[in-house]
Design an enzyme around this catalytic site. Structure first.
Site, mmCIF file in Angstrom:
data_model
loop_
_atom_site.group_PDB
_atom_site.id
_atom_site.type_symbol
_atom_site.label_atom_id
_atom_site.label_comp_id
_atom_site.label_asym_id
_atom_site.label_seq_id
_atom_site.Cartn_x
_atom_site.Cartn_y
_atom_site.Cartn_z
ATOM 1 N N GLU A 7 -2.127 -7.302 7.432
ATOM 2 C CA GLU A 7 -0.873 -7.078 8.146
ATOM 3 C C GLU A 7 -0.879 -7.877 9.449
ATOM 4 O O GLU A 7 -1.886 -8.525 9.797
ATOM 5 C CB GLU A 7 -0.726 -5.572 8.409
ATOM 6 N N HIS A 55 0.822 -1.212 0.000
ATOM 7 C CA HIS A 55 0.000 0.000 0.000
ATOM 8 C C HIS A 55 0.858 1.265 0.000
ATOM 9 O O HIS A 55 2.035 1.251 0.389
ATOM 10 C CB HIS A 55 -0.932 0.024 1.213
#
Length: 326
Positions: free
Chosen positions: A153, A41
């Site tokens: 994550e 990202h």
């Protein structure tokens, strides 16, 4: 530990072994390979705060961190690259972590052009979704988008890694498919025998805990389950928008049979909004479907006649050099 799938850089060359006479090169059937474009990202508000003070990750005000203005510039730059390189035309599906910064990156890079009211399809992202100050993004002329928990994550402790409820996300990203968001989380919890419960239809984030940080080895295990799941997809070229920690710990499981430089290339830490194209190779016959591009040749079927019977018509002299006449 042996892995049924091998992840290779597109430039990978394997380390020669005693039985390898090909100079380190490897040949695999195309239908036993998938091309994946791995993307971290773009810059989020947590990246800025965390670089100043690592303890900031513990702050609730970074909950489900969104992209910074610089992050959106990074998204625009990567979007230009995937269009100029032709990647955007090849990607058949976009898989994204269901956290705000990843979904913003995914739709910004691989989504359609600006959304116009009145179009009879839902947008990928509505205007100003997640404090983005960004116009809506269309779902026209782009691949489908799917959010899955499996490529999230590290779970736990850091508030930036806690997601919102799916019911909050859906109005912000109407054209993203959230139906699989929790499926991989279920597989992960079953395979790791995690101690906390899981509800597959849960709207809320049941994976994140305020006082337990997922161990690195468990992130890698979850990543391996995610890569196995990719083999259940029919698509052959897939974009995945995920996180630095997930990529770092998952990719360390690959490349052990490669040249050390290739291993380092596979496992190198990702920068914000970095894209790397890799190839997954199925060595275990898990992907057992037949090739869609192979052609059997010699139709109708049947054995070829020996060359010494077919090359020279009966009664003719054989050339002195014994070569065939065709």
């Amino acid at each position: 530990m042996q892995f049924p799938h091998v992840l290779c850089s597109v430039k990978a060359t394997y380390r020669p072994s005693d039985m390898d006479v090909s100079g380190g090169q490897v040949v695999y059937p195309l239908h036993r390979c998938k091309t994946i474009h791995l993307v971290r990202h773009a810059q989020g508000i947590h990246n800025v705060e965390g670089e100043k003070d690592h303890s900031a990750y513990l702050s609730p005000h970074l909950f489900d961190a969104h992209l910074t203005p610089l992050g959106w510039q990074q998204v625009d730059n990567l979007r230009k690259h995937v269009h100029a390189s032709g990647i955007s035309k090849k990607v058949e599906v976009v898989i994204t972590s269901p956290l705000l910064r990843c979904m913003q990156t995914a739709v910004g890079v691989f989504g359609g052009e600006g959304y116009t009211d009145g179009i009879d399809v839902p947008p990928l992202m509505v205007t100003d979704a997640g404090n983005s100050n960004h116009p809506a993004i269309s779902s026209l002329n782009c691949p489908p988008f799917i959010a899955v928990e499996g490529c999230r994550e590290h779970l736990g402790v850091h508030w930036c890694d806690k997601r919102r409820s799916i019911s909050e996300y859906k109005p912000l990203f109407p054209a993203i498919d959230f139906s699989l968001a929790s499926t991989l989380a279920l597989l992960y919890l079953e395979n790791t025998q995690a101690s906390f419960s899981f509800l597959i239809e849960s709207d809320d984030d049941v994976l994140w805990e305020p006082d337990i940080r997922e161990p690195n080895k468990d992130v890698a295990s979850r990543g391996m389950e995610f890569f196995k799941w990719l083999w259940t997809r029919k698509e052959e070229e897939i974009a995945i928008v995920t996180h630095s920690g997930f990529l770092t710990h998952t990719l360390t499981a690959f490349g052990n049979d490669c040249h050390p430089d290739v291993k380092r290339e596979i496992c190198k830490r990702y920068q914000n909004c970095e894209l790397r194209s890799m190839v997954i190779v199925d060595r275990s016959m898990i992907g057992s479907d037949s090739s869609a591009t192979d052609y059997p040749g010699k139709i109708p079927s049947g054995e070829d006649m020996p060359s010494d019977d077919t090359c020279i018509p009966s009664g003719e002299d054989v050339p002195s050099d014994d070569t065939c006449i065709n």
